[in-house]
Design an enzyme around this catalytic site. Sequence first.
Site, PDB file in Angstrom:
ATOM      1  N   THR A  13      -0.167   9.761  11.880  1.00  0.00           N
ATOM      2  CA  THR A  13      -0.808   8.481  12.188  1.00  0.00           C
ATOM      3  C   THR A  13       0.189   7.325  12.158  1.00  0.00           C
ATOM      4  OG1 THR A  13      -2.733   9.373  11.086  1.00  0.00           O
ATOM      5  CG2 THR A  13      -2.738   7.010  11.492  1.00  0.00           C
ATOM      6  N   VAL A 132       4.272   0.127   0.138  1.00  0.00           N
ATOM      7  CA  VAL A 132       3.372  -0.655  -0.714  1.00  0.00           C
ATOM      8  C   VAL A 132       2.508  -1.571   0.148  1.00  0.00           C
ATOM      9  CG1 VAL A 132       3.206  -2.280  -2.634  1.00  0.00           C
ATOM     10  CG2 VAL A 132       5.085  -0.633  -2.573  1.00  0.00           C
ATOM     11  N   GLY A 134       0.796  -1.205   2.826  1.00  0.00           N
ATOM     12  CA  GLY A 134       0.820  -1.056   4.287  1.00  0.00           C
ATOM     13  C   GLY A 134       1.453  -2.214   5.022  1.00  0.00           C
ATOM     14  N   ILE A 136       1.138  -5.463   4.651  1.00  0.00           N
ATOM     15  CA  ILE A 136       1.442  -6.726   3.948  1.00  0.00           C
ATOM     16  C   ILE A 136       2.933  -6.703   3.561  1.00  0.00           C
ATOM     17  CG2 ILE A 136       0.902  -8.191   1.969  1.00  0.00           C
ATOM     18  CD1 ILE A 136      -1.753  -6.714   1.670  1.00  0.00           C
ATOM     19  N   GLY A 187     -14.220   8.827   7.081  1.00  0.00           N
ATOM     20  CA  GLY A 187     -12.762   8.938   7.198  1.00  0.00           C
ATOM     21  C   GLY A 187     -12.002   7.933   6.348  1.00  0.00           C
ATOM     22  N   GLU A 190      -9.975  10.781   1.726  1.00  0.00           N
ATOM     23  CA  GLU A 190      -9.471  12.117   2.081  1.00  0.00           C
ATOM     24  C   GLU A 190     -10.439  13.182   1.571  1.00  0.00           C
ATOM     25  OE1 GLU A 190      -6.031  12.737   3.057  1.00  0.00           O
ATOM     26  OE2 GLU A 190      -5.261  10.702   2.876  1.00  0.00           O
ATOM     27  N   ASP A 201      -2.219   6.821  -6.473  1.00  0.00           N
ATOM     28  CA  ASP A 201      -1.586   6.135  -5.332  1.00  0.00           C
ATOM     29  C   ASP A 201      -1.277   4.673  -5.700  1.00  0.00           C
ATOM     30  OD1 ASP A 201      -1.122   5.859  -2.255  1.00  0.00           O
ATOM     31  OD2 ASP A 201      -2.605   4.313  -2.707  1.00  0.00           O
ATOM     32  N   LYS A 205       2.510   2.614  -6.114  1.00  0.00           N
ATOM     33  CA  LYS A 205       2.853   1.329  -5.490  1.00  0.00           C
ATOM     34  C   LYS A 205       3.183   0.282  -6.552  1.00  0.00           C
ATOM     35  CE  LYS A 205      -0.254   2.437  -1.661  1.00  0.00           C
ATOM     36  NZ  LYS A 205      -1.663   2.396  -1.246  1.00  0.00           N
ATOM     37  N   GLY A 302      -3.162   2.366   7.784  1.00  0.00           N
ATOM     38  CA  GLY A 302      -3.473   2.386   9.217  1.00  0.00           C
ATOM     39  C   GLY A 302      -2.215   2.519  10.046  1.00  0.00           C
TER      40      GLY A 302
HETATM   41  N1  HSE Z   1      -4.584   6.054   0.703  1.00  0.00           N
HETATM   42  C1  HSE Z   1      -4.090   4.716   0.605  1.00  0.00           C
HETATM   43  C2  HSE Z   1      -5.254   3.756   0.509  1.00  0.00           C
HETATM   44  C3  HSE Z   1      -3.252   4.290   1.774  1.00  0.00           C
HETATM   45  O1  HSE Z   1      -6.411   4.169   0.461  1.00  0.00           O
HETATM   46  O2  HSE Z   1      -5.004   2.569   0.434  1.00  0.00           O
HETATM   47  C4  HSE Z   1      -1.885   4.879   1.702  1.00  0.00           C
HETATM   48  O3  HSE Z   1      -1.283   4.633   0.490  1.00  0.00           O
END
Ligand code: HSE
Length: 440
Positions: A13, A132, A134, A136, A187, A190, A201, A205, A302
């Site tokens: 992606t 970190v 995405g 931003i 979606g 996961e 996660d 970060k 994204g």
């Molecule tokens: N899975 C993460 C989230 C995105 O839900 O923000 C990638 O780190």
Amino acid sequence: MKALKIGILGLGTVGAGVFNVLNRNQDEIIRRTGRGIEVVMVCRRNVAAAQEIVGNSVPVVADPSALINHPEIDVIVELMGGDTLSKELVLAAIANGKHIVTANKALLAVHGTEIFAAANAKGVIVAFEAAVAGGIPIIKSLREGLSANRIEWVAGIINGTTNFILSEMREKGLDFAVVLKEAQRLGYAEADPTFDVEGVDAAHKLTLMSSIAFGVPVQFSKAFIQGISELTATDINYAEVLGYRIKLLGITKRTSKGIELRVHPCLVPSKRLIANVEGAMNAVMVCGDAVGTTLHYGKGAGSEPTGSAVIADLIDIARLSDATPAQRVPFLAFQSQHLSDFPVLSMDEVVTSYYLRIRVADQPGVLANIASIFAKHNISIDALRQREADEVCGEGANQTDLVVLTHDCNEGQMKMALEQIQALPTVLDKVILIRKEELA
Ligand code: HSE
């Protein structure tokens, strides 16, 4: 000037986002950097799936070593995820003198010290804006835009999946398990949501932001991590009534004794902008001594938002690859010889305030006993709410919920007080504790 040549490891992606935005905005990029950015080769185990994204324009291979050893490739863009094979490949690429751009927070939070040392020794760049929050540009903000400051704290909503789930739980009054299923169907979550919902996660970060904010090595193993799977709609609703929203926050703070590094659900005053960040969006607050408090908001995941962060790193490399390492921005914002060994504090040493929900027998002396335990441990009550037993547990009930907000206290003290409160015969269920931050 010759184009910067890149190879993409893992064309999913995010890789597709990088490829598409590079193609679409190539002219604009050349206007910014004076040179193009050219994808020389991509690697994906499923070659046919990758070909659907890049067509015939770029060779696709299944073997990563074709990229790592490619004599023309200047930069490896690592988008595979995981921290085993990716580590091996990143170290091999560095050994071959290639710069690295990665979106892989797990890799750097766990193995950053080794990877940065290898890159320093080889004089190559490791860039990780996309790791970190995405799209931003929080790494650049912390490392460059706010570099005049002594950073005091960073607090962020840095996981979109959990923020989506919490928003739905609050808006629809639903419990965690129900919303998780819906999030998976849509979606947003996961099939195995553990890393997201248990806060791992976010902790990856946060570990990276903490290092950059305070100039300390990456120390993921010392992070306190608590996810959202135990949260109930009841507490979200009580918090709302008291003027708070519950968010999964990553918080890192500088204190006189060391650094706090913690991910957990947290009450935040509803009037704060960050409390109103809903759905899958991310936001990070940074407090610096000169600038005060800043808020950075946007899409945390994204295809193109994350691709945007990857390409920003590529543009930096296009500009800086010929500069000497001393002229570049250090990976962790501070010169490597000036990283500090300031300790990460244990949770017992953390100072914060609390929301407690205590299911009690509705009889004389119950509140007085609880209040005296708080007093004995030097914990000051900020607010108290008790609804009529009938309202909470039905007509004729002889138990109810006592909801307590405290002022700041040491978590070690709170633990001792809670042990005693929990042992009272008039406390009928496990006490619910959620931390609270004013973020003023
Ligand atoms: N899975 C993460 C989230 C995105 O839900 O923000 C990638 O780190």
